[in-house]
Write a protein that holds these residues in place. Structure first.
Motif, mmCIF file in Angstrom:
data_model
loop_
_atom_site.group_PDB
_atom_site.id
_atom_site.type_symbol
_atom_site.label_atom_id
_atom_site.label_comp_id
_atom_site.label_asym_id
_atom_site.label_seq_id
_atom_site.Cartn_x
_atom_site.Cartn_y
_atom_site.Cartn_z
ATOM 1 N N LEU A 1 0.670 -1.374 0.282
ATOM 2 C CA LEU A 1 0.304 -0.338 0.174
ATOM 3 C C LEU A 1 0.153 1.351 -0.135
ATOM 4 N N LEU A 2 2.219 1.481 0.452
ATOM 5 C CA LEU A 2 2.849 2.653 1.387
ATOM 6 C C LEU A 2 3.781 2.719 -0.873
ATOM 7 N N ASP A 3 3.755 1.329 -1.097
ATOM 8 C CA ASP A 3 4.732 1.216 -2.548
ATOM 9 C C ASP A 3 2.824 2.073 -3.703
ATOM 10 N N ALA B 1 3.687 5.595 -3.218
ATOM 11 C CA ALA B 1 5.074 6.093 -4.000
ATOM 12 C C ALA B 1 4.109 6.432 -5.640
ATOM 13 N N ARG B 2 3.441 5.434 -5.543
ATOM 14 C CA ARG B 2 3.417 5.363 -7.374
ATOM 15 C C ARG B 2 2.767 6.785 -8.188
ATOM 16 N N LEU B 3 1.202 7.191 -6.889
ATOM 17 C CA LEU B 3 0.833 8.435 -7.239
ATOM 18 C C LEU B 3 1.549 9.523 -6.667
ATOM 19 N N ALA B 4 2.425 9.747 -5.480
ATOM 20 C CA ALA B 4 2.942 11.185 -4.812
ATOM 21 C C ALA B 4 4.180 11.121 -4.847
ATOM 22 N N SER C 1 0.271 14.368 -3.107
ATOM 23 C CA SER C 1 -0.548 14.514 -2.169
ATOM 24 C C SER C 1 -1.729 15.251 -2.010
ATOM 25 N N ALA C 2 -2.667 14.271 -0.961
ATOM 26 C CA ALA C 2 -3.746 14.596 -1.116
ATOM 27 C C ALA C 2 -3.997 16.317 -0.721
ATOM 28 N N ALA C 3 -3.313 16.788 -0.431
ATOM 29 C CA ALA C 3 -3.199 18.318 0.541
ATOM 30 C C ALA C 3 -2.847 19.052 -1.109
#
Length: 850
Positions: free
Chosen positions: A572-574, A577-580, A603-605
């Motif tokens: 899930l952390l990977d 990382a792919r997204l942000a 990032s969500a922010a």
């Protein structure tokens, strides 16, 4: 003792709080000189005088919360970063009784009529200049006088539909005009918002008061705008022209457009063609415009309205707008040349102009002003300047007061001597004072009401054959000149409880056809903002779900094996990382960064910030409840920043997700127009992209049996499909079943198949869609490919990896991005971007004029 009684006792002392040695006493808006309450406050005595410090402390907190929920902000001109600040509203209103308001109302109506007459004269017969009533240099030296409009044939007999004037009282309580705001008067939306908030936080006091409500005035304004077309039009199209979301009064503009039901547009949304103003269609200039604009409420300063004839470096206006105004094919509210009326050098001559044009004596005096182009006035100003008179203000005739703030008296005198016609001197009135609630400071037991100087912005509307002032207005107080403005609701009490609100017994009927159902057109820019609203909303929601799933796995006892992350949280952390990308190897600061770092793409922010920007561009199309989403997110962010405890990450992330989910409820209640379809199209296209990233990270590698189960359940949890999976598949969790559910199951709203079906529906509803456009062809091809997926082949493992699945998901992502580009080309683009006229070659300029 109540707060107001304590205030009355304080200001009744021999020296008023704002009176320094040698300064005139100030008029107090609440307390008479003998210590008694003024008539307006006496009428509210049963509730107003009982307000305690605790009451006002509670009310002040509720005001801040309500304004945050509504997303009310204001960007002060000249701030270093130009950033918007929260709107400030004081808990104590400005209260005026009917007897005190009546003479001011008459004076305001007369002033608006006078300004309209002056404007007509300056661009027409110029009687004031010809007879020497107003010196020519006063007018011709002002940047607001637009020579391209100075011709009798182009004169609008009623160029001033809505005007505003900033007022202040002198020591005797007499009102004076401090400045006229007629070019693009702002504040009506803020005034209405102030009233809405105060009525909710102090319902008992509000209901006890027999005061004029504001709603009828907005109805009258709408009727006046629809009736203001220069040609007879059955169904007039009215728009509000805004500089954009970075304008200091962006909220005010959006509120007004929303309240009146007219589209909020920017200069890039309009085009002048054939002498008329049109809304640009998608595909312009190849596609011919069909939606003609009849009335424009102008919130862009005149100089920036037309890069062809006015400021060549403007990107805020519409090329050719000046010519359309000259031809009389469009009505501007207010007229392009109205800015000349904001010239303070006109003030010394208004009394004589009033007698010449209206045959009346001026009822509302201006603040004492001296134009330095007049020799006697110049000598007076220079003498007071040399004496260091603190009550004198020197300013140019068409620049902000702060422009000369850092100059010494000798430097000011030198500038005046070099160009005297460019300067005026004005008296600084000892403005009236009013109580302003101040929360308790360290060392104080309770807050108190402190006196601060007040100005009042009053409005007047040409309704029918006369000007009708707004019974109320927007009051502003400042602790000092550089302090941010704090506003007050303005309560004008009725003489009799059954008096009609705003003294409008009924609103005049609208023009024929105006009451019929209409569908205001949306500009391609607005469609783009709606599309990205859907995309950023879905991107934020999916990332928050993924982050919360990762946090849940990190909280499990087996999250670390011999100091190394286990497969479920690592996967899930990977995916995150792919997204942000990745900023930290430590999961805790990494997850906090994803929630708080708006400068981190992905990032969500960051997505929330982009979502806010996109929605601000179409604020007039959205419910006021929309901004509660951001208020709740901001509160969750502040709570996370203020706490270093690990559990706060999940708690704040959950609150952010709940806020994002509430956005579904807001958009679900939107009318099913093209804007709503664009939001939904963006949402489902982004859902497909996010799903591909999640599946790539979660299923690319082969794990042992236990890790496979945990990873697949984590993927299902992040894709909001875990409950559906458990109901559909009774056996152990298998990769093939997960792919079948999230890729092919058309009844699963989180699946790719479902997203493509919804995307097809929403794109088909757009006017530019033909059934065979490139966007629709790409969607057909992708839909066919997805329907033919061989799940067994995709889950096959070779060398510990599912390369076929990875390649296929990359292909789907690429196709979705191509589809997004096709949607942009078909529905959003409306010609090349604006380029300053100064950057064009001579040939291009001549072609544009041809």
């Amino acid at each position: 003792m109540s707060v107001l009684r304590d205030y009355a006792a304080t200001v009744s002392q021999p020296t008023l709080p704002l009176a320094d040695a040698g300064e005139h006493a100030r008029y107090d808006e609440v307390v008479e000189s003998d210590g008694a309450f003024r008539p307006g406050w006496k009428a509210l005595a049963s509730h107003a005088l009982a307000l305690s410090a605790d009451d006002l402390h509670r009310v002040d907190g509720e005001i801040v919360r309500f304004l945050a929920d509504d997303g009310v902000s204001y960007a002060r001109p000249g701030t270093p970063d130009g950033g918007a600040e929260p709107w400030q509203l004081d808990a104590v209103p400005l209260v005026l009784d009917a007897a005190a308001w009546a003479p001011l109302e008459v004076a305001l109506a007369q002033r608006a009529e006078l300004l309209n007459a002056i404007l007509v004269d300056l661009y027409g017969e110029r009687r004031l200049l010809r007879e020497g009533i107003v010196p020519s240099a006063v007018v011709f030296a002002h940047s607001g006088y637009l020579r391209p409009l100075a011709r009798r044939s182009a004169v609008d007999p009623q160029p001033l539909l809505l005007s505003a004037v900033d007022l202040g009282r002198d020591a005797d309580g007499e009102w004076h005009a401090l400045a006229d705001r007629v070019q693009a008067p702002s504040g009506l939306g803020f005034a209405a918002e102030n009233r809405r908030v105060i009525s909710q936080v102090m319902p008992d006091l509000f209901q006890e008061s027999s005061l004029h409500h504001l709603d009828p005035y907005f109805a009258a304004l709408r009727a006046a705008l629809l009736s203001s077309t220069l040609d007879t039009v059955d169904d007039p199209r009215v728009v509000l022209l805004s500089p954009g979301t970075l304008s200091e009064t962006a909220f005010d503009q959006a509120f007004l457009a929303n309240a009146l039901g007219f589209p909020l547009v920017q200069g890039s949304d309009l085009v002048v063609q054939g002498g008329f103003v049109w809304m640009k269609p998608a595909g312009w200039p190849a596609k011919r415009p069909t939606d003609r604009i009849d009335v424009i409420i102008r919130r862009v300063d005149a100089a920036w309205c037309d890069p062809l004839e006015l400021r060549g470096d403007s990107r805020l206006g519409v090329a050719g707008l000046t010519e359309a105004v000259r031809r009389g094919t469009v009505r501007l509210v207010n007229g392009l040349g109205a800015g000349v009326l904001e010239n303070p050098a006109l003030m010394p001559y208004l009394a004589e102009a009033c007698e010449a044009l209206l045959g009346e004596q001026l009822r509302l005096p201006s603040v004492p002003t001296w134009w330095c182009g007049d020799e006697a006035s110049r000598e007076l100003v220079l003498a007071r300047l040399a004496a260091g008179d603190p009550t004198l203000i020197v300013r140019t005739i068409d620049e902000p007061r702060k422009t000369l703030g850092d100059l010494s008296p000798s430097e000011l005198a030198a500038r005046i001597a070099a160009a005297p016609h460019r300067f005026v001197g004005q008296d600084q009135l000892p403005l009236s004072q009013t109580p302003v609630w101040s929360p308790a400071r360290p060392g104080q037991r309770a807050g108190r009401a402190a006196a601060q100087p007040l100005t009042l912005r009053a409005f007047a509307l040409r309704y029918g054959s006369t000007y009708r002032p707004l019974v109320g207005g927007l009051a502003t107080v400042r602790a000092h000149a550089d302090a941010p403005p704090r506003t007050k609701d303005v309560w004008v009490l009725k003489a009799q409880t059954d008096d009609p609100d705003q003294n409008l017994s009924e609103i005049a009927p609208l023009p024929a056809g105006s009451s019929a159902r209409t569908i205001p057109p949306l500009a391609p820019r607005a469609h783009a903002d709606m599309f990205w609203t859907g995309r950023y909303a879905e991107r934020t929601e999916d990332l928050l779900r993924l982050l919360l799933a990762a946090q849940a796995e990190l909280d499990q006892p087996g999250a670390y094996i011999a100091g190394v992350l286990a497969d479920p949280p690592r996967v899930l952390l990977d995916a995150l990382a792919r997204l942000a990308g990745m900023r930290s190897l430590d999961p805790e600061p990494e997850l906090r960064s994803l929630l708080l770092d708006a400068a981190r793409p992905g990032s969500a922010a960051h997505s929330i910030a982009r979502l806010r920007e996109a929605m601000a561009g179409v604020r007039d199309q959205l419910s006021g409840d929309t901004w509660r989403v951001f208020a709740n997110i901001d509160r969750a962010s502040r709570a996370l920043r203020s706490s270093a405890h690990p559990h706060r990450t999940a708690e704040s992330g959950g609150r952010m997700l709940a806020a994002m989910l509430s956005l579904y409820g807001v958009t679900a209640n939107m009318i099913r127009d093209t804007g709503w379809h664009m939001i939904e199209a963006g949402r489902y296209l982004e859902r497909g992209l996010q799903l591909c990233e999640l599946l790539t990270a979660g299923l690319a590698e082969k794990h042992d049996a236990r890790a496979t189960r945990d990873v697949l359940e984590a993927v299902l949890l992040a894709s909001e499909s875990v409950v559906t999976y458990r109901r559909r598949y009774r056996g152990s969790v298998r990769a093939s079943d997960v792919l079948d559910l999230v890729l092919l199951d058309g009844s699963n709203p989180r699946s790719l198949a479902f997203a493509l079906t919804e995307l097809r529906t929403h794109l088909a509803a757009m006017p530019a869609s033909t059934g065979s456009s490139r966007a629709e062809r790409l969607l057909d091809h992708l839909d066919t490919e997805v329907a033919g997926i061989d799940v067994t082949a995709l889950v096959a493992v070779s060398g510990g990896r599912r390369d076929a699945l990875v390649d296929y998901l990359a292909h789907v992502s690429e196709q979705l991005e191509r589809l997004s580009d096709a949607v942009r080309h078909l529905h959003f683009e409306s010609g090349p971007p604006a380029v300053p006229l100064s950057e064009l070659s001579l040939v291009e300029v001549m072609e544009a004029r041809a």
